[in-house]
Scaffold this active site. Structure first.
Site, PDB file in Angstrom:
ATOM      1  N   ARG A  21       0.829  -1.206   0.000  1.00 22.79           N
ATOM      2  CA  ARG A  21       0.000   0.000   0.000  1.00 22.79           C
ATOM      3  C   ARG A  21       0.862   1.254   0.000  1.00 22.79           C
ATOM      4  O   ARG A  21       1.842   1.349   0.739  1.00 22.79           O
ATOM      5  CB  ARG A  21      -0.933  -0.004   1.212  1.00 22.79           C
ATOM      6  CG  ARG A  21      -1.816  -1.241   1.219  1.00 22.79           C
ATOM      7  CD  ARG A  21      -2.871  -1.208   2.284  1.00 22.79           C
ATOM      8  NE  ARG A  21      -3.653  -2.445   2.257  1.00 22.79           N
ATOM      9  CZ  ARG A  21      -4.857  -2.578   2.792  1.00 22.79           C
ATOM     10  NH1 ARG A  21      -5.421  -1.567   3.391  1.00 22.79           N
ATOM     11  NH2 ARG A  21      -5.494  -3.720   2.722  1.00 22.79           N
ATOM     12  N   SER A 139     -20.526 -14.722  15.936  1.00 20.77           N
ATOM     13  CA  SER A 139     -20.062 -13.561  15.187  1.00 20.77           C
ATOM     14  C   SER A 139     -20.345 -13.714  13.698  1.00 20.77           C
ATOM     15  O   SER A 139     -20.118 -14.783  13.126  1.00 20.77           O
ATOM     16  CB  SER A 139     -18.550 -13.392  15.428  1.00 20.77           C
ATOM     17  OG  SER A 139     -18.027 -12.311  14.718  1.00 20.77           O
ATOM     18  N   SER A 191     -19.058  -2.195   5.308  1.00 20.23           N
ATOM     19  CA  SER A 191     -18.573  -1.058   4.538  1.00 20.23           C
ATOM     20  C   SER A 191     -17.941  -1.405   3.201  1.00 20.23           C
ATOM     21  O   SER A 191     -17.780  -0.528   2.358  1.00 20.23           O
ATOM     22  CB  SER A 191     -17.559  -0.274   5.364  1.00 20.23           C
ATOM     23  OG  SER A 191     -16.400  -1.062   5.619  1.00 20.23           O
ATOM     24  N   HIS A 219     -20.452   2.676  10.317  1.00 21.37           N
ATOM     25  CA  HIS A 219     -20.695   3.226   8.978  1.00 21.37           C
ATOM     26  C   HIS A 219     -22.134   3.710   8.808  1.00 21.37           C
ATOM     27  O   HIS A 219     -22.553   4.020   7.692  1.00 21.37           O
ATOM     28  CB  HIS A 219     -20.359   2.191   7.915  1.00 21.37           C
ATOM     29  CG  HIS A 219     -18.891   1.895   7.837  1.00 21.37           C
ATOM     30  ND1 HIS A 219     -18.001   2.675   7.131  1.00 21.37           N
ATOM     31  CD2 HIS A 219     -18.153   0.919   8.417  1.00 21.37           C
ATOM     32  CE1 HIS A 219     -16.779   2.188   7.262  1.00 21.37           C
ATOM     33  NE2 HIS A 219     -16.842   1.133   8.033  1.00 21.37           N
ATOM     34  N   LYS A 250     -16.393   9.099  11.187  1.00 24.10           N
ATOM     35  CA  LYS A 250     -16.997   8.965   9.858  1.00 24.10           C
ATOM     36  C   LYS A 250     -18.158   9.945   9.730  1.00 24.10           C
ATOM     37  O   LYS A 250     -17.962  11.076   9.311  1.00 24.10           O
ATOM     38  CB  LYS A 250     -17.396   7.513   9.618  1.00 24.10           C
ATOM     39  CG  LYS A 250     -16.168   6.586   9.566  1.00 24.10           C
ATOM     40  CD  LYS A 250     -16.504   5.152   9.330  1.00 24.10           C
ATOM     41  CE  LYS A 250     -15.266   4.306   9.091  1.00 24.10           C
ATOM     42  NZ  LYS A 250     -14.327   4.249  10.230  1.00 24.10           N
ATOM     43  N   THR A 280      -4.559   7.400  27.140  1.00 16.14           N
ATOM     44  CA  THR A 280      -4.860   8.821  27.312  1.00 16.14           C
ATOM     45  C   THR A 280      -6.177   9.167  26.621  1.00 16.14           C
ATOM     46  O   THR A 280      -6.483   8.683  25.533  1.00 16.14           O
ATOM     47  CB  THR A 280      -3.728   9.677  26.722  1.00 16.14           C
ATOM     48  OG1 THR A 280      -2.523   9.386  27.444  1.00 16.14           O
ATOM     49  CG2 THR A 280      -4.030  11.159  26.837  1.00 16.14           C
ATOM     50  N   THR A 365      -8.264  -6.530   3.119  1.00 15.11           N
ATOM     51  CA  THR A 365      -9.523  -5.829   3.398  1.00 15.11           C
ATOM     52  C   THR A 365     -10.692  -6.533   2.731  1.00 15.11           C
ATOM     53  O   THR A 365     -11.792  -6.609   3.302  1.00 15.11           O
ATOM     54  CB  THR A 365      -9.423  -4.373   2.913  1.00 15.11           C
ATOM     55  OG1 THR A 365      -8.258  -3.767   3.490  1.00 15.11           O
ATOM     56  CG2 THR A 365     -10.649  -3.591   3.322  1.00 15.11           C
TER      57      THR A 365
END
Length: 432
Positions: A21, A139, A191, A219, A250, A280, A365
């Site tokens: 990438r 799932s 998505s 999304h 988004k 944090t 992906t």
């Protein structure tokens, strides 16, 4: 030992598989989005203006005056940083206000903000499942990496149900039995394909078989439902879902993730999740900007209506040109290529020849052989720009000899009828 050789070999492997990438150096223009300045690497290259067509700032709230003003005001009042974790000094007032707004958005008792949507899934799924005795996680097979990592980190038994397959889900729930603790984990809007889960049916099955539900709405929040509460709000089932997870990065245009649920679930995650306890806090600037976006989108329909119209129009125009738009009912516009090398070449041609930026989507992906360009129209993309996009893509398809199709082969449920005759609820309202 030459340690560097191992890293070189790993990178070369990615390059040989067409999975390496390259990040585009883009300078977004908040006032003129979707335009940005692209600063390419290499000798003799000059910055130039490009149009972005793959931003996840779906409603362009990141450039909204109200959001920017809130960020600037918070920076002046509170400074740039949060000052620590929530347990030290990081529970600043803007993040408390944000969590109140998020709980209200989803009709829940409480909400908890995280530094990202990825972390909110990792922390929440793992912690909730660990606190349930002998928990079985059920799932969806296409869940996001962050959800997969949350399931893995829990150490609980897991089983996958076929994507959006309610018969398979019911079979698994029935086999597990009513007495075992069960957590059904799924997304409302996936998505990469843009398809939508049958959230009402999942909620019904979970109630029938005594299971908890956890939905990722990242999304969909901001974009769907009367107040931007997501697909579950649109379908009227938010009160039937135990945990709603969302993002601020988004639809709300800023940064961070969150969960909304009953006060005891929120308190448990707050108290037991290491990735929350030791991280944090989001800075006041981000929390204030996100809070402004959430408040605005609870009341305003303008951005959602325009967004849905432009998404519908883009799908219609691409399909009419014979480009292979993948069918779905959402704002996501995936254009199938089916080859990693050609997908990268298509992206490069769009950028270099047409000054249009669309990042190629390759493995991991999406599955090998389903590589695609993922187009995300926004309210700020004009009809003229949609026409320019179509012309550019037709040129790229012809140059690379990619196959064209037709609406009859790749049907759209909102097909070649014109935007005013679309059938999706949001798009119909937008067209009107």
């Amino acid at each position: 030992m030459n340690y560097g050789a191992f890293f070189d070999r790993a990178i070369e492997g990615l390059k040989s598989e067409q999975r390496y990438r390259i990040f585009a150096n883009l300078e977004r223009d908040a006032r003129r989005f979707p335009y940005a300045i692209w600063r390419p690497d290499g000798p003799g290259t000059q910055p130039r203006e490009v149009a972005i067509w793959c931003s996840n700032d779906y409603l362009t709230m990141g450039g909204h005056d109200m959001v920017i003003d809130a960020v600037v005001d918070a920076a002046r009042r509170h400074g740039a940083g949060a000052g620590g974790t929530r347990n030290i000094s990081g529970t600043h007032h803007p993040i408390v206000e944000l969590e109140v707004e998020l709980a209200d958005l989803h009709g829940k008792e409480s909400a908890l903000a995280f530094t990202s949507g990825w972390i909110s899934n990792l922390a929440s799924i793992s912690t909730i499942a660990q606190l349930l005795p002998n928990c079985l996680i059920i799932s969806d097979a296409l869940n996001h990496n962050s959800m997969i990592e949350g399931v893995r980190r829990s150490g609980c038994e897991k089983i996958l149900f076929r994507h959006n397959d309610m018969e398979h889900l019911e079979e698994l729930l029935n086999t597990a039995g009513p007495d075992r603790a069960k957590l059904v984990v799924f997304e409302s809007l996936y998505s990469m394909d843009g398809d939508i889960a049958p959230v009402a049916k999942i909620a019904e099955l979970a109630k029938k078989y005594n299971a908890m539900t956890y939905v990722d709405e990242v999304h969909a929040v901001g974009m769907y439902g009367p107040r931007g509460g997501g697909i579950c709000e649109r379908e009227g089932v938010m009160d039937q879902i135990d945990v709603i997870e969302g993002t601020l990065a988004k639809g709300f245009g800023t940064l961070g993730g969150y969960i909304a649920a009953s006060s005891n679930i929120i308190d448990a995650v707050r108290s037991f999740a290491p990735s929350f306890i030791f991280t944090t806090t989001l800075p006041p600037t981000v929390a204030a900007g996100a809070c402004a976006a959430v408040r605005h989108l609870k009341a305003s329909q303008t951005e959602r209506a325009r967004h849905q119209r432009q998404a519908a129009l883009t799908k219609h125009a691409l399909s009419a040109a014979g480009l292979p738009v993948m069918d779905n009912e959402s704002h996501i516009v995936p254009l199938m290529v089916g080859d990693a090398d050609l997908c990268k070449k298509a992206s490069d041609l769009l950028l270099e020849r047409h000054s249009i930026y669309i990042q190629p989507i390759n493995y991991p992906t999406v599955a090998v052989g389903t590589e695609r360009l993922r187009i995300t129209p926004t309210p700020r993309h004009t009809d003229e720009q949609i026409g320019e996009l179509v012309e550019a893509l037709v040129d790229v398809w012809q140059t690379l000899k990619l196959p064209f199709t037709s609406a009859a082969i790749v049907p759209l449920r909102r097909p070649a009828l014109g935007v005013d005759q679309c059938t999706y609820p949001e798009m119909k309202r937008a067209a009107e």
